[in-house]
Design an enzyme around this catalytic site. Structure first.
Site, PDB file in Angstrom:
ATOM      1  N   GLY A  95      46.329  29.084  48.344  1.00 20.53           N
ATOM      2  CA  GLY A  95      45.435  28.530  48.620  1.00 20.53           C
ATOM      3  C   GLY A  95      45.810  28.161  47.116  1.00 20.53           C
ATOM      4  O   GLY A  95      45.363  28.487  45.442  1.00 20.53           O
ATOM      5  N   ALA A  96      46.341  27.008  47.895  1.00 20.96           N
ATOM      6  CA  ALA A  96      47.326  25.736  47.142  1.00 20.96           C
ATOM      7  C   ALA A  96      46.187  24.366  47.463  1.00 20.96           C
ATOM      8  O   ALA A  96      46.868  23.822  46.775  1.00 20.96           O
ATOM      9  CB  ALA A  96      48.419  25.205  47.675  1.00 20.96           C
ATOM     10  N   SER A  98      44.004  24.121  44.802  1.00 26.41           N
ATOM     11  CA  SER A  98      43.212  24.673  43.923  1.00 26.41           C
ATOM     12  C   SER A  98      43.488  25.426  42.691  1.00 26.41           C
ATOM     13  O   SER A  98      44.801  26.082  42.837  1.00 26.41           O
ATOM     14  CB  SER A  98      41.405  24.645  43.456  1.00 26.41           C
ATOM     15  OG  SER A  98      41.095  26.473  44.603  1.00 26.41           O
ATOM     16  N   GLY A  99      43.661  25.459  41.616  1.00 27.50           N
ATOM     17  CA  GLY A  99      44.242  25.809  40.323  1.00 27.50           C
ATOM     18  C   GLY A  99      44.527  26.540  40.200  1.00 27.50           C
ATOM     19  O   GLY A  99      45.921  25.199  40.156  1.00 27.50           O
ATOM     20  N   LEU A 100      45.729  27.806  40.372  1.00 27.17           N
ATOM     21  CA  LEU A 100      47.451  28.485  39.869  1.00 27.17           C
ATOM     22  C   LEU A 100      48.551  27.358  41.110  1.00 27.17           C
ATOM     23  O   LEU A 100      49.027  27.202  41.041  1.00 27.17           O
ATOM     24  CB  LEU A 100      47.123  29.564  39.896  1.00 27.17           C
ATOM     25  CG  LEU A 100      48.828  30.074  39.493  1.00 27.17           C
ATOM     26  CD1 LEU A 100      49.451  29.347  38.466  1.00 27.17           C
ATOM     27  CD2 LEU A 100      48.960  32.004  39.890  1.00 27.17           C
ATOM     28  N   GLY A 101      47.072  27.781  42.344  1.00 22.76           N
ATOM     29  CA  GLY A 101      48.526  27.545  43.683  1.00 22.76           C
ATOM     30  C   GLY A 101      48.532  25.625  43.740  1.00 22.76           C
ATOM     31  O   GLY A 101      49.376  25.302  44.046  1.00 22.76           O
ATOM     32  N   SER A 228      47.509  40.611  38.248  1.00 18.02           N
ATOM     33  CA  SER A 228      45.683  40.442  36.815  1.00 18.02           C
ATOM     34  C   SER A 228      46.699  41.074  35.766  1.00 18.02           C
ATOM     35  O   SER A 228      46.821  42.701  36.208  1.00 18.02           O
ATOM     36  CB  SER A 228      45.270  40.306  38.019  1.00 18.02           C
ATOM     37  OG  SER A 228      43.991  40.252  36.980  1.00 18.02           O
ATOM     38  N   TYR A 276      37.534  43.228  42.319  1.00 15.78           N
ATOM     39  CA  TYR A 276      38.649  41.744  42.611  1.00 15.78           C
ATOM     40  C   TYR A 276      39.975  43.139  41.685  1.00 15.78           C
ATOM     41  O   TYR A 276      40.664  42.990  42.227  1.00 15.78           O
ATOM     42  CB  TYR A 276      37.812  41.260  41.768  1.00 15.78           C
ATOM     43  CG  TYR A 276      39.492  40.608  41.266  1.00 15.78           C
ATOM     44  CD1 TYR A 276      39.832  38.962  41.664  1.00 15.78           C
ATOM     45  CD2 TYR A 276      39.648  41.233  39.842  1.00 15.78           C
ATOM     46  CE1 TYR A 276      40.710  38.571  41.455  1.00 15.78           C
ATOM     47  CE2 TYR A 276      40.791  39.449  39.330  1.00 15.78           C
ATOM     48  CZ  TYR A 276      41.393  38.118  39.896  1.00 15.78           C
ATOM     49  OH  TYR A 276      42.462  37.395  39.325  1.00 15.78           O
TER      50      TYR A 276
END
Length: 401
Positions: A95-96, A98-101, A228, A276
């Site tokens: 998941g790189a 966007s976002g944290l990745g 989380s 989730y």
């Protein structure tokens, strides 16, 4: 080297405390390890100096060679264990794009010490994201990975192994979040989408790449799973309904397919937000079980983390518009828990690379001063019996048992 030579010359020609400067002052002294006798001091002095000069030149050459070897730009700093590496570290981040990745990929690539494998579902999106973030081409490679398909996970692993690259750190970051979904969606194999992607996809990926991690000669090899706070019921955020709860895992054991059994792990009615949160509990339990089963044998560091509330991340793109509007200022000004994507990326990068964060079995968090600390997992997310049962069921579901 010049400083070493100067020190050597200075100590060899040190003047006696009495301040004598005549030839007699050399009677019992030594010059570069050569003693000067009482008789024939003047006759022997010149030959002694020549002999010492030859010895000094030999030592000078040795020092120069040693200095050249130790300052080679190919050698990185030694690790706490004393090992050295002649290459960049190689880290796979799911998941790189966007976002944290993406923020983590950027933080690591900018150091020049890491090559990032961006494991993403959308190749073109990842390529555009890497360029937009300013990540230089020599510091990243994009490989296709769709965690909602176990076949895709196996294909990714096969492609990675054939690339010949070492694996030093694996970061399980990608996640699906469908808080407003009224009906469940499913993976290619028929598992509820959130748990099938966030947990089962990462579980299979981690198991298939464990051997590669173990074979790494990097000073500190690590497997990191992003947890989380919402799955941790010992926190205020973790107690916001619906709360995470895996129950007796009857839904997971039944395959989460919504046909013969529930699509929820605990066997209850479908709830997208809870699915989730349950998947995050599974992530944290997985990390704990990896630690218990493999840390002592392999030396791999297994860790999870909560980098803070990234209220503006695309993870919330499927939430209602009002939530997306109010959540960031609420986190910034009311809870004070807001963290930017860049800051969160730097925190995850610390868990990837910092020598001080090598302790295994830890759930990392950060305080208001951005200092890392070992946080406590909830009873549910640290239940050894439940972790073992979840592991065994997951093995069957992904075809490893």
């Amino acid at each position: 080297m010049a400083l070493q030579a100067a020190s050597l010359v200075s100590s060899a020609f040190s003047i006696p405390k009495e301040g004598k400067s005549s030839a007699s002052s050399f009677k019992d002294s030594s010059l570069f390890g050569v003693s000067l006798p009482d008789h024939h001091a003047k006759a022997d002095f010149s030959s002694s100096v020549l002999r010492c000069k030859r010895e000094f030149n030999q030592r000078n050459v040795a020092i120069r060679a040693q200095t050249t070897a130790t300052t080679s730009p190919a050698v990185n700093v030694a690790s706490p264990s004393g090992k050295k590496t002649l290459r960049k570290g190689c880290v796979v981040i799911t998941g790189a794009s966007s976002g944290l990745g993406l923020a983590t990929a950027k933080a690591l690539a900018e150091t020049g010490k890491w090559h990032v494998i961006m494991a993403c579902r959308d190749f073109l999106k990842a390529e555009r994201a890497a360029k937009s973030a300013g990540i230089t081409k020599e510091n990243y490679t994009i490989m296709h990975l769709d965690l909602s398909s176990l076949d895709s996970v196996r294909q990714f692993v096969d492609t990675f192994k054939r690339s010949g690259r070492p694996l030093d750190v694996l970061v399980c970051n990608a996640a699906v979040y469908q808080p407003t979904a009224k009906e469940p969606s499913y993976t290619a194999e028929g598992f509820e989408l959130s748990v099938g992607t966030n947990h089962l996809g990462h579980f299979l990926l981690s198991r298939l790449l464990l051997d590669d991690l173990n074979q790494s000669d990097y000073p500190s090899k690590r497997l990191i799973i992003v947890g989380s706070i919402t799955g941790n019921t010992n926190t205020l955020a973790g107690n916001v309904p619906p709360k995470a709860n895996l129950g007796d895992l009857r839904g997971l054991a039944g395959g989460l397919n919504g046909l013969n059994t529930s699509s929820m792990i605990d066997g209850g009615d479908f709830d997208g937000a809870k699915a989730y949160k349950d998947s995050k509990v599974c992530n944290m339990l997985t990390m704990q079980e990896f630690h218990r089963r493999y840390h002592e044998e392999t030396g791999i560091t297994f860790a999870s983390l909560y980098p803070g509330c990234i209220a503006t991340t695309g993870l919330f793109r499927e939430h209602i518009p009002l939530f997306r509007l109010l959540f960031p200022p609420f986190q910034k000004y009311i809870t004070k828990g807001y963290v930017s994507e860049d800051e969160a990326g730097k925190r995850l990068a610390q868990v990837v690379s910092e020598p001080s964060l090598t302790k295994s079995g830890v759930y990392w968090s950060w305080n208001k001063d951005s200092a890392s600390f070992e946080n406590q997992l909830s009873k549910e997310a640290s239940d050894e019996k439940k972790a073992r049962k979840m592991w065994e069921i997951s093995e069957k579901l992904v075809g490893l048992a």
